[in-house]
Design an enzyme around this catalytic site. Structure first.
Site, PDB file in Angstrom:
ATOM      1  N   HIS A 115       0.831  -1.217   0.000  1.00 13.55           N
ATOM      2  CA  HIS A 115       0.000   0.000   0.000  1.00 13.55           C
ATOM      3  C   HIS A 115       0.857   1.256   0.000  1.00 13.55           C
ATOM      4  O   HIS A 115       1.952   1.283   0.586  1.00 13.55           O
ATOM      5  CB  HIS A 115      -1.019  -0.004   1.149  1.00 13.55           C
ATOM      6  CG  HIS A 115      -0.455   0.046   2.538  1.00 13.55           C
ATOM      7  ND1 HIS A 115      -0.069   1.217   3.136  1.00 13.55           N
ATOM      8  CD2 HIS A 115      -0.238  -0.922   3.468  1.00 13.55           C
ATOM      9  CE1 HIS A 115       0.348   0.970   4.367  1.00 13.55           C
ATOM     10  NE2 HIS A 115       0.274  -0.334   4.588  1.00 13.55           N
ATOM     11  N   ASP A 117      -0.663   4.317   0.797  1.00 11.69           N
ATOM     12  CA  ASP A 117      -1.230   5.292   1.737  1.00 11.69           C
ATOM     13  C   ASP A 117      -0.587   5.148   3.111  1.00 11.69           C
ATOM     14  O   ASP A 117      -0.041   4.099   3.462  1.00 11.69           O
ATOM     15  CB  ASP A 117      -2.758   5.154   1.820  1.00 11.69           C
ATOM     16  CG  ASP A 117      -3.212   3.777   2.288  1.00 11.69           C
ATOM     17  OD1 ASP A 117      -2.587   2.767   1.887  1.00 11.69           O
ATOM     18  OD2 ASP A 117      -4.185   3.691   3.065  1.00 11.69           O
ATOM     19  N   ASP A 147       5.968   1.491   7.395  1.00 10.99           N
ATOM     20  CA  ASP A 147       4.602   1.053   7.067  1.00 10.99           C
ATOM     21  C   ASP A 147       4.013   1.958   5.983  1.00 10.99           C
ATOM     22  O   ASP A 147       3.289   2.876   6.284  1.00 10.99           O
ATOM     23  CB  ASP A 147       3.736   1.090   8.326  1.00 10.99           C
ATOM     24  CG  ASP A 147       2.358   0.529   8.090  1.00 10.99           C
ATOM     25  OD1 ASP A 147       2.150  -0.138   7.065  1.00 10.99           O
ATOM     26  OD2 ASP A 147       1.483   0.766   8.941  1.00 10.99           O
ATOM     27  N   GLU A 181      -5.353   1.132   2.347  1.00  5.90           N
ATOM     28  CA  GLU A 181      -5.159   0.047   3.311  1.00  5.90           C
ATOM     29  C   GLU A 181      -5.366   0.574   4.726  1.00  5.90           C
ATOM     30  O   GLU A 181      -5.865  -0.118   5.596  1.00  5.90           O
ATOM     31  CB  GLU A 181      -3.756  -0.553   3.187  1.00  5.90           C
ATOM     32  CG  GLU A 181      -3.610  -1.932   3.835  1.00  5.90           C
ATOM     33  CD  GLU A 181      -3.325  -1.912   5.331  1.00  5.90           C
ATOM     34  OE1 GLU A 181      -3.543  -2.931   5.997  1.00  5.90           O
ATOM     35  OE2 GLU A 181      -2.889  -0.873   5.847  1.00  5.90           O
ATOM     36  N   GLU A 182      -4.968   1.820   4.936  1.00  9.34           N
ATOM     37  CA  GLU A 182      -5.020   2.397   6.282  1.00  9.34           C
ATOM     38  C   GLU A 182      -6.362   3.052   6.596  1.00  9.34           C
ATOM     39  O   GLU A 182      -6.548   3.559   7.689  1.00  9.34           O
ATOM     40  CB  GLU A 182      -3.905   3.437   6.455  1.00  9.34           C
ATOM     41  CG  GLU A 182      -2.496   2.908   6.217  1.00  9.34           C
ATOM     42  CD  GLU A 182      -1.994   1.989   7.328  1.00  9.34           C
ATOM     43  OE1 GLU A 182      -2.791   1.596   8.190  1.00  9.34           O
ATOM     44  OE2 GLU A 182      -0.796   1.663   7.312  1.00  9.34           O
TER      45      GLU A 182
END
Ligand SMILES: [Zn+2]
Length: 478
Positions: A115, A117, A147, A181-182
């Site tokens: 991801h 984002d 992340d 994703e977040e």
């Protein structure tokens, strides 16, 4: 990186064991990790700096980051048809990028997902600008370093290097750099698999976000191999009554009744259910344990677990959650006025269900435990079933080979995550998915989603090395 790996008490024991002899035999890695095969760390670093500088929080979207990466792939010689920028029509700002490196067709493609984002980061909370890659005292600071823009950069740099050197894998390597994703949106992997399956269809997938590599006091301990995750499922419990004046109390007060119902749940445990991954997890962990804990873990990893071993492991939160589904109350509300009998009381029961278990059965077991015919149980958040991906020996062996070729003492730990990643959409669509990553994170100082997020300079260089070797291994037909 939505999950918190269950490791801390365990790691203290691991340290004791690892401070003795080396545990693992160094395996040779045939050809795949030859000198010159690694993508240049400088390219990965350059890509990381570029991605960090593009704010990809949900409010800003991922389209500019996807476009910046797409430009790099085209400049590196990827055909325009193999560099696909794609966003849902109603969310053009939540862009994805799907890149394909063609193989010789001996096997079906492998899909990498990552991801783009990140979660919000406020400048005033940080000691550094979160949207500028800053190197200080051996650390790289910036929102998304761990992340997971660091992993995205490693994958992108590897693909570009493969193109530059004319590497032809046995199968297409597809990399999807994705949105949402977040957040609670569904414009990333969910969107791609629903609306554009041929673009991302693969025999299996690797999701570095679902992996975790643990480190303590600078010592690298394990590389996780996540094959499964628990299913997020929330029930709402409701008790109602006609209410009335608080000067005339009744025994049908819904708050009292709901409280009694919840008290019955406090000691309830779902039955033990050992999945293949959980058995393998305990078998691997036992190799690093001693005494009773080691024996207990070996017992539950075997064919007929000793009930007393199960009982002891159930006392520890981190091992209990591997043994069974769980539900716990997370919210409670009720009543509408200080001087009125409540007409309604509600509680939220948040459940994490083992892969393969029936959600209806969970609800029935809860109802049977409470045994209150007037309690209404409804689904607040439906579960998205996500089956366990098999521990295919060829894939496990490849991960172990790559890991040991770089860190002979580091074990590969099969894992089931109590939280969810984007792998759930792929698994739900029938594509086995593995969370594997070697961005070693300090178990005492995890900063994903937090202030001053960072990765070690050396850790990042190793991640690039590991990613290059693993992508080559995973692209083999056999
Ligand atoms: Zn993540």
């Amino acid at each position: 990186m939505p999950f918190d790996f269950p490791a801390r008490p365990f790691i203290r024991r691991v340290i004791q064991v690892l401070s003795g002899a080396s545990l693992c035999v160094v395996a040779s890695l045939p050809g795949a990790f030859a000198a010159g095969a690694e993508p240049p760390a400088s390219l990965a670093r350059e890509i990381l700096a570029q991605l960090i500088a593009i704010n990809t929080t949900h409010a800003h979207g991922t389209t500019p980051a996807a476009s910046a990466l797409a430009e790099r792939f085209r400049a590196a010689g990827f055909a325009p048809a193999d560099v696909v920028e794609i966003a849902p029509p109603d969310h053009p700002e939540q862009g994805n990028l799907v890149v394909r490196l063609h193989g010789n067709g001996k096997a079906k493609p492998v899909l990498y997902i990552g991801h783009l984002d990140v979660v919000e980061a406020l400048r005033e909370d940080w000691n550094y600008d979160p949207f500028k890659l800053t190197e200080k005292d051996g650390w790289l600071y910036g929102r998304g370093t761990i992340d997971m823009k660091g992993q995205d950069a490693a994958v992108a740099a590897t693909l570009i290097e493969m193109k530059r050197t004319g590497f032809v894998p046995d199968r297409d390597i597809i990399a999807a750099f994705t949105a949402d994703e977040e957040s609670t949106g569904s414009n990333g992997v969910d969107f791609l698999i629903r609306e554009h399956r041929p673009l991302v269809d693969a025999e299996f997938a690797i999701n570095p976000d679902g992996g975790e590599a643990g480190m303590k006091n600078g010592r690298r301990l394990y590389v996780g191999m996540q094959t499964s995750e628990k299913v997020f499922y929330t029930l709402k419990l409701t008790v109602t009554d006609k209410g009335g004046h608080s000067s005339r109390p009744t025994t049908s007060n819904p708050i009292y009744r709901l409280a009694a119902d919840l008290a019955r749940l406090a000691d309830f445990h779902f039955p033990v259910h050992l999945t293949d991954t959980v058995r393998a997890y305990f078998a691997a962990r036992a190799r690093l344990e001693t005494g009773q804990v080691r024996n207990d873990m070996l017992s539950v990893s075997g064919a007929s677990p000793d009930p007393s071993a199960v009982e002891r492991l159930s006392r520890e939160v981190e091992t209990n959650i591997m043994l069974r589904s769980t539900c716990t109350v997370t919210k409670i509300s009720g009543g509408h006025a200080e001087n009125a009998l409540p007409q309604r009381a509600e509680a939220m029961l948040q459940c994490r269900i083992l892969p393969g278990e029936s959600l209806d059965s969970v609800r029935e077991q809860i109802a049977a435990c409470i045994a209150d015919p007037e309690l209404q149980i409804s689904v607040q958040t439906p579960g998205k079933p996500s089956p366990e991906s098999p521990l295919t020996p060829r894939i496990v062996a490849a991960v172990e080979r790559v890991t040991r070729s770089i860190w002979p003492d580091v074990i590969v730990l099969p894992s089931m995550s109590p939280g969810a990643t984007d792998s759930l959409y792929l698994r739900g669509a029938g594509i086995p998915s593995y969370g594997i990553d070697a961005m070693f994170d300090d178990l005492d100082d995890g900063r994903a989603h937090g202030r001053d997020e960072r990765i070690g300079v050396g850790v990042f260089a190793d991640e690039v090395k590991f990613t290059g070797a693993l992508m080559r291994e995973m692209s083999r037909a056999k």
